[in-house]
Design a protein around this motif. Structure first.
Motif, PDB file in Angstrom:
ATOM      1  N   UNK A  38      96.461  22.278  64.980  1.00 33.41           N
ATOM      2  CA  UNK A  38      95.363  23.839  65.018  1.00 33.41           C
ATOM      3  C   UNK A  38      94.545  23.918  64.027  1.00 33.41           C
ATOM      4  N   UNK A  39      94.696  23.918  62.739  1.00 34.72           N
ATOM      5  CA  UNK A  39      93.791  24.228  62.009  1.00 34.72           C
ATOM      6  C   UNK A  39      92.336  23.895  61.985  1.00 34.72           C
ATOM      7  N   UNK A  40      92.404  22.275  62.753  1.00 35.08           N
ATOM      8  CA  UNK A  40      90.926  21.726  63.081  1.00 35.08           C
ATOM      9  C   UNK A  40      90.633  22.351  64.320  1.00 35.08           C
ATOM     10  N   UNK A  41      90.883  24.219  65.225  1.00 36.31           N
ATOM     11  CA  UNK A  41      90.357  24.177  66.019  1.00 36.31           C
ATOM     12  C   UNK A  41      89.961  25.769  65.640  1.00 36.31           C
ATOM     13  N   UNK A  42      89.722  25.575  64.446  1.00 32.36           N
ATOM     14  CA  UNK A  42      89.578  27.032  63.444  1.00 32.36           C
ATOM     15  C   UNK A  42      87.523  27.212  63.543  1.00 32.36           C
ATOM     16  N   UNK A  43      86.908  28.338  64.159  1.00 38.54           N
ATOM     17  CA  UNK A  43      86.025  28.315  64.882  1.00 38.54           C
ATOM     18  C   UNK A  43      85.286  26.879  65.419  1.00 38.54           C
ATOM     19  N   UNK A  44      85.924  26.363  66.218  1.00 38.65           N
ATOM     20  CA  UNK A  44      85.541  24.799  67.022  1.00 38.65           C
ATOM     21  C   UNK A  44      85.368  26.122  67.833  1.00 38.65           C
ATOM     22  N   UNK A  45      83.509  25.607  68.771  1.00 36.90           N
ATOM     23  CA  UNK A  45      82.884  26.003  70.438  1.00 36.90           C
ATOM     24  C   UNK A  45      83.506  24.883  70.844  1.00 36.90           C
ATOM     25  N   UNK A  46      84.294  25.709  71.776  1.00 37.70           N
ATOM     26  CA  UNK A  46      84.961  24.223  72.882  1.00 37.70           C
ATOM     27  C   UNK A  46      84.505  24.801  74.646  1.00 37.70           C
ATOM     28  N   UNK A  47      84.388  23.553  74.873  1.00 32.87           N
ATOM     29  CA  UNK A  47      83.831  23.626  76.569  1.00 32.87           C
ATOM     30  C   UNK A  47      84.583  24.019  77.655  1.00 32.87           C
ATOM     31  N   UNK A  48      85.192  25.306  78.065  1.00 32.67           N
ATOM     32  CA  UNK A  48      86.254  25.122  79.104  1.00 32.67           C
ATOM     33  C   UNK A  48      85.587  25.281  80.626  1.00 32.67           C
ATOM     34  N   UNK A  49      86.281  23.582  81.382  1.00 36.74           N
ATOM     35  CA  UNK A  49      85.333  23.464  82.825  1.00 36.74           C
ATOM     36  C   UNK A  49      86.660  23.642  84.203  1.00 36.74           C
ATOM     37  N   UNK A  50      86.919  24.690  84.444  1.00 37.68           N
ATOM     38  CA  UNK A  50      87.819  24.612  85.546  1.00 37.68           C
ATOM     39  C   UNK A  50      87.764  25.200  86.861  1.00 37.68           C
ATOM     40  N   UNK A  51      87.817  25.003  87.683  1.00 38.43           N
ATOM     41  CA  UNK A  51      87.607  25.733  88.801  1.00 38.43           C
ATOM     42  C   UNK A  51      88.478  27.125  89.173  1.00 38.43           C
ATOM     43  N   UNK A  52      90.536  26.924  88.580  1.00 41.47           N
ATOM     44  CA  UNK A  52      90.792  27.692  89.177  1.00 41.47           C
ATOM     45  C   UNK A  52      90.973  28.945  88.020  1.00 41.47           C
ATOM     46  N   UNK A  53      90.588  30.086  87.511  1.00 45.20           N
ATOM     47  CA  UNK A  53      90.716  31.081  87.091  1.00 45.20           C
ATOM     48  C   UNK A  53      91.993  31.400  85.899  1.00 45.20           C
ATOM     49  N   UNK A  54      93.048  30.929  86.399  1.00 43.39           N
ATOM     50  CA  UNK A  54      94.239  31.568  85.753  1.00 43.39           C
ATOM     51  C   UNK A  54      94.018  30.070  84.399  1.00 43.39           C
ATOM     52  N   UNK A  55      94.065  29.310  85.754  1.00 43.22           N
ATOM     53  CA  UNK A  55      93.822  28.127  84.183  1.00 43.22           C
ATOM     54  C   UNK A  55      92.044  28.082  82.799  1.00 43.22           C
ATOM     55  N   UNK A  56      91.624  28.892  83.360  1.00 44.33           N
ATOM     56  CA  UNK A  56      90.717  28.721  82.644  1.00 44.33           C
ATOM     57  C   UNK A  56      91.084  30.088  81.285  1.00 44.33           C
ATOM     58  N   UNK A  57      91.866  31.030  81.495  1.00 41.78           N
ATOM     59  CA  UNK A  57      92.093  32.044  81.299  1.00 41.78           C
ATOM     60  C   UNK A  57      92.946  31.947  80.415  1.00 41.78           C
ATOM     61  N   UNK A  58      94.470  30.988  80.902  1.00 44.64           N
ATOM     62  CA  UNK A  58      95.015  30.626  80.119  1.00 44.64           C
ATOM     63  C   UNK A  58      94.713  29.544  78.890  1.00 44.64           C
TER      64      UNK A  58
END
Length: 289
Positions: free
Chosen positions: A152-172
């Motif tokens: 988790x600590x490695x995720x701090x302030x990391x910019x991550x691109x989420x690519x998914x056509x399902x809106x619920x998956x993106x929101x999750x």
């Protein structure tokens, strides 16, 4: 806000609705897939009200003789658990006398879902019934062990691109990543993802769905690697795991594969491994079922 044990709370709630459904000659099947011993902090009355509204209105207003209510854990961080609720019926709402009452209830349900940091969607195929899905985020009552938080600590302030056509998956994924301290950017398909990368390629990680319209995950990854020459770590998120998947992913430049639904610890470990590439460490293609 109250602290309560999630499994016991949901079991008690659903026992009431089993009787309610039986009195209306409806076969009601609850399916629960999450860690029952998890303690959460939430507005208990609001969660119960959401379940009551979704279930009772379905029993009262649809033409269903069978209702399957699935609850599964999507992701879990040290601070948040995301749960997906799926209400599947074999009866059409549109042909029901109470359809207007039911659709009004969906609006109220959507408002409750949003108050619980979630998203919802309703789908209907008149010949096959309907599906009402919603995802909510609940706060964990106890933080995890600090020694296990390296992913988790490695995720701090990391910019991550989420690519998914399902809106619920993106929101999750958005809720999960934000809870871990990351900065997610969402794209509904491969074309949108490429447009974002052409404007700014300074992402730390890409989470990429495979089965998408217009441009699937393989085509998107190949374009990112060969045309844009972007070497950002890519984690593929297929809905099904096939024997040929790792070799296909490797061919187009995908670093890791994790199949839906995600094991939360597995996803965090995989993100951790992928982000280590930024500091020059070697990684091998890893498959998590």
């Amino acid at each position: 806000m109250q602290t309560f044990q999630l499994g016991n709370f949901l079991n008690i709630c659903l026992a009431e609705y089993k009787t309610y459904a039986r009195d209306r000659s409806i076969e009601f099947t609850p399916v629960m897939d999450f860690a029952f011993d998890i303690a959460v902090v939430a507005d208990k009355a609001k969660v119960k009200s959401l379940l009551s509204s979704a279930l009772k209105n379905t029993f009262n207003y649809s033409c269903a003789t069978s209702v399957i209510f699935s609850i599964r854990q999507l992701l879990q961080s040290q601070t948040t658990i995301l749960l997906e609720f799926s209400l599947e019926t074999n009866g059409s709402i549109a042909s029901s006398r109470g359809k207007f009452s039911y659709f009004r209830s969906l609006v109220a349900n959507r408002n409750l879902v949003e108050e619980l940091n979630g998203k919802s969607e309703f789908m209907e195929a008149p010949a096959n019934g309907s599906v009402f899905k919603f995802v909510i985020g609940l706060a964990m009552a106890e933080a995890g062990n600090e020694s296990s938080s390296s992913g988790i600590s490695l995720l701090k302030q990391k910019k991550i691109l989420v690519v998914d056509d399902n809106e619920i998956n993106r929101s999750t994924l958005k809720h999960f990543l934000e809870a871990a301290g990351a900065e997610p950017v969402l794209a509904a398909n491969g074309i949108k993802a490429i447009e974002l990368l052409e404007k700014n390629s300074s992402f730390d990680l890409i989470l990429l769905d495979i089965l998408m319209p217009q441009m699937d995950g393989f085509e998107t990854a190949a374009y990112i690697r060969k045309k844009l020459r972007v070497d950002t770590p890519i984690i593929a998120m297929p809905a099904r795991n096939k024997e040929w998947l790792p070799s296909m992913c490797k061919e187009v430049g995908i670093d890791h594969v994790i199949s839906k639904p995600f094991p939360p610890a597995g996803l965090l470990s995989l993100i951790n491994n992928s982000l280590h590439r930024l500091s020059g460490e070697n990684t091998a293609l890893l498959k998590i079922a």
